[in-house]
Structures are given as C-alpha cells and as structure tokens.
Design an enzyme around this catalytic site. Structure first.
Site, PDB file in Angstrom:
ATOM      1  N   GLU A 177      -0.762  -1.968  -2.578  1.00  0.00           N
ATOM      2  CA  GLU A 177      -1.881  -2.043  -2.054  1.00  0.00           C
ATOM      3  C   GLU A 177      -2.573  -3.524  -2.659  1.00  0.00           C
ATOM      4  OE1 GLU A 177      -5.105   0.816  -3.431  1.00  0.00           O
ATOM      5  OE2 GLU A 177      -6.595   0.174  -2.061  1.00  0.00           O
ATOM      6  N   LYS A 219      -0.257  -0.618   1.884  1.00  0.00           N
ATOM      7  CA  LYS A 219      -1.879  -0.283   1.793  1.00  0.00           C
ATOM      8  C   LYS A 219      -2.590  -1.358   1.837  1.00  0.00           C
ATOM      9  CE  LYS A 219      -5.367   2.827  -0.253  1.00  0.00           C
ATOM     10  NZ  LYS A 219      -5.822   3.908  -0.749  1.00  0.00           N
TER      11      LYS A 219
HETATM   12  C1  5MM Z   1     -10.439   5.609  -4.817  1.00  0.00           C
HETATM   13  O1  5MM Z   1     -10.563   4.268  -5.132  1.00  0.00           O
HETATM   14  C2  5MM Z   1      -9.292   3.532  -5.611  1.00  0.00           C
HETATM   15  C3  5MM Z   1      -9.735   2.600  -6.617  1.00  0.00           C
HETATM   16  O2  5MM Z   1     -10.207   3.369  -7.761  1.00  0.00           O
HETATM   17  P1  5MM Z   1     -10.606   2.375  -9.127  1.00  0.00           P
HETATM   18  O3  5MM Z   1     -11.310   1.085  -8.724  1.00  0.00           O
HETATM   19  O4  5MM Z   1     -11.453   3.509  -9.857  1.00  0.00           O
HETATM   20  O5  5MM Z   1      -9.087   2.174  -9.863  1.00  0.00           O
HETATM   21  C4  5MM Z   1      -8.896   2.550  -4.610  1.00  0.00           C
HETATM   22  O6  5MM Z   1      -7.559   2.124  -5.036  1.00  0.00           O
HETATM   23  C5  5MM Z   1      -8.694   3.178  -3.332  1.00  0.00           C
HETATM   24  O7  5MM Z   1      -7.628   4.117  -3.434  1.00  0.00           O
HETATM   25  C6  5MM Z   1      -8.567   2.481  -2.361  1.00  0.00           C
HETATM   26  O8  5MM Z   1      -9.395   1.211  -2.607  1.00  0.00           O
HETATM   27  C7  5MM Z   1      -8.850   2.924  -0.815  1.00  0.00           C
HETATM   28  O9  5MM Z   1     -10.221   3.406  -1.192  1.00  0.00           O
HETATM   29  P2  5MM Z   1     -11.368   3.048  -0.049  1.00  0.00           P
HETATM   30  O10 5MM Z   1     -12.620   3.405  -0.462  1.00  0.00           O
HETATM   31  O11 5MM Z   1     -11.155   1.422   0.052  1.00  0.00           O
HETATM   32  O12 5MM Z   1     -10.722   3.654   1.245  1.00  0.00           O
END
Ligand code: 5MM
Length: 340
Positions: A177, A219
């Site tokens: 990601e 991702k």
């Molecule tokens: C769930 O949020 C994840 C990041 O968490 P932390 O910042 O607390 O480590 C993040 O990696 C998430 O999986 C992705 O960004 C996708 O989340 P969104 O909200 O962007 O769909």
C-alpha cells in the site's frame, strides 16, 4: 516459499467480485475516530466494535478478507472465539497490518517513512500461526511544494519491498500500500504524476527484492485531485486518469488492485470504482477491487455510537456498503442503491 499457495490466496482475495475490509486502525487512529463520536476509547470498546464487524451476518457475500490490527488479532468475541477464527468460520480470510506506523523521516520535513521491518520475520510466523493468510504495510506519500522527494519515494518503496519479500517467505500474501495522500490543493494531473512515480519506484524495488508479483495485491490510492483543489473532476474523468496511470505502471502479472478510499465519501468511492469497472474492466490484466476502511466502516461507526442497541443497524450499514462495492466491481452500482 510455497509459490502456488501465494498465488491461490492472492487470487482468492479478489475472486467473486469481492474486496477487502480494512479494519486495521491502530489504537491511536481508532481512538481518534471514537473520540469524534463521543465513544469511550478503551480496549473493551475497540473489542466490542470489532466484534460487531466480524459477526455481521452476510458480510462474506461481498468481503473476501479482513485486515486486523495487532491488538485485534489477539482479541476474542464475548463467547471466547478469537476474531481470526470467527472470520475463518464466516468464510472471510484474516489478514494483519504488520507495519508499526509512518514516522517523521529524518531530514525530510513533511515526509514520513514507515517502520516495522525489525523483527518482522518472527512476527509474521506468529501471525501465520494465529490464522493470518495475508498482510498489509502502508507507506504514505505527501504531495506539496517540492514533495514528494525522490528519497522519500525510494525509501518507502524499498521498505514495502523488504516487507513483501518477508511476507512471501512466511507464506503470507503481501498487500502493498503506497498511499499518495489526498490532503492538499494539488490537481488531478499532479496526483497522476506522483502516483505514477510512487508506483514505478515500488515495482522497481519489488523486482529487486524478488517479490513474486503473482502472489501479491497492490493497494493504491485512486488518482484524485487534492481535497482542497478548486477543480474537482467528474467521476468518469477521475476513473480514466486512475486507470491510465495504473496501465502505465502496474505489471500485468499482479492479480489484483484493491484501492484504499483515502478520505473520499463512501458513495464517491463506490461511484469511482464503478466507473473504472464500467469503462475498462474487460480490457484490464488485473482485477480492480477495493480495500476500504472509512468508505465501508464510517457510516456504520456513526450509527453504532458505542451503544449495544445500535449494533444491528450498524451491521446492516456495513453489509450495505460492502454490497455497493461488490456492485461497483461489476459496474452495476447505481445511486438507487443508496436510496433503498
Ligand atoms: C484503517 O486505516 C489504516 C491505517 O491505520 P493507521 O494509520 O492507524 O495505521 C489504513 O492503512 C487503511 O487500511 C487504508 O488507508 C485504507 O483506509 P481508507 O480509510 O483510506 O479506505
């Protein structure tokens, strides 16, 4: 490394037009989201919220895998069933976030480097024994004046590739990601440029670290104008820009691209994914799927508000968003779905 197992798991994660549910908020992020809604920020409320998610009836019809956080994978349902086991019983593949967070990058004001490689080999073994079959590591790339720097792009790509190689060695599919952030005034054109640079760096490093592309999931962010950019392109324009950028940078061997939502509204994230699939699905080498956190969870969290009486309504909202995104993978998402 069991190559076939990695390939099979990666394919399974994007099969049947399903996608991933990111429920891997670290404690600080989860607490921040709870605080905004007046929900107490305790280990028990985080556990209760995650129990709500993993026990949602019908979630597996649209969700192939769920990404857990270290605290969450060690937690259990009230009846004592570990969450990873509950997911497996519900036919959802458990995954685990293994980075330890994005930290200020030395000598690079405004930029971050994701940490977590030290001891990762041992942590992966433990998570695998707990039932995880895939993992996730997030790098964040800020866009701004002179940002991102070449060094931040390279360092983050290198860390992502080292993580991915260790995951595959442990039999876990790496979800890679690199997130180009939406914060800022940058244009769609600039987002395409930076996203392209980030992805090019990532695939150079993945190849360098001998990562099996068939056994991973990418991702990325969608290519979108910054949140405060005055020009906000149409859904179709953003879809075209995103796919054009991916076609130039993502090798055909990768089985799936599962977008993050990045702070878009739940409806826009579905609409943009839908537009990409309507316009391009039949010509693409990889599946265009989703791995949303906020765009699936946020409406449910707002309904739940930490109250037992709201669990069922919140679960219905989760299933609804997951179904909207399944439809978006098929190019069948419509506004009408939001009114039913
Ligand atoms: C769930 O949020 C994840 C990041 O968490 P932390 O910042 O607390 O480590 C993040 O990696 C998430 O999986 C992705 O960004 C996708 O989340 P969104 O909200 O962007 O769909």
């Amino acid at each position: 490394m069991n190559t076939q197992q990695l390939i099979d798991t990666a394919k399974e994660l994007v099969a049947g037009d399903k996608g991933l549910l990111a429920m891997d908020e670290s404690n600080p992020t989860c607490n921040k989201r709870f605080a905004k809604l007046g929900i107490p920020q305790t280990e028990e409320t985080r556990r209760a919220y995650r129990e709500l998610i993993v026990t949602t009836p019908g979630l597996a019809e649209s969700i192939s895998g769920a990404i857990l956080y270290d605290e969450t994978i060690r937690q259990k349902k009230r009846d004592g069933t570990p969450f990873a086991k509950a997911l497996i019983e519900a036919s959802i593949i458990p995954g685990i976030k293994v980075d330890t967070g994005a930290k200020q990058m030395a000598g690079h004001p405004g930029e971050k480097i994701t940490e977590g490689l030290d001891g990762l080999r041992d942590r992966l073994k433990e998570y695998s024994l707990m039932g995880a079959r895939f993992a996730k590591w997030r790098a964040v790339i800020a866009v701004g004046d002179g940002l991102p720097s070449r060094s931040a792009l390279e360092a983050n790509a290198h860390a992502l590739a080292r993580y991915a190689a260790l995951c595959q060695e442990a039999g876990l599919v790496p979800v890679v990601e690199p997130e180009v952030l939406m914060a800022g005034e940058h244009s769609l054109e600039r987002s395409v440029k930076v996203t392209g640079e980030a992805l090019r760096n990532v695939f150079i490093q993945l190849n360098c670290q001998r990562v099996l592309l068939e056994g991973m999931i990418l991702k990325p962010n969608m290519a979108l104008p910054g949140l405060t950019c005055p020009a906000q392109e149409t859904v179709n324009d953003a879809a075209d820009a995103t796919v054009k950028c991916l076609l130039r940078t993502v090798p055909a061997a990768v089985p799936g691209v599962a977008f993050l939502s990045g702070g878009q509204s739940a409806e826009l994230a579905s609409a943009r994914l839908n537009a990409m699939n309507i316009r391009f699905k039949s010509h693409l080498p990889w599946a265009l799927a989703f791995s949303f956190a906020r765009a699936i969870q946020q409406p449910a969290l707002e309904l739940w508000k930490g109250e037992e009486a709201n669990v069922s309504a919140a679960q219905q909202s989760l299933v609804h968003r997951a179904r909207c995104n399944l439809a978006a993978r098929r190019g069948e998402y419509t506004d009408a779905m939001e009114r039913n």
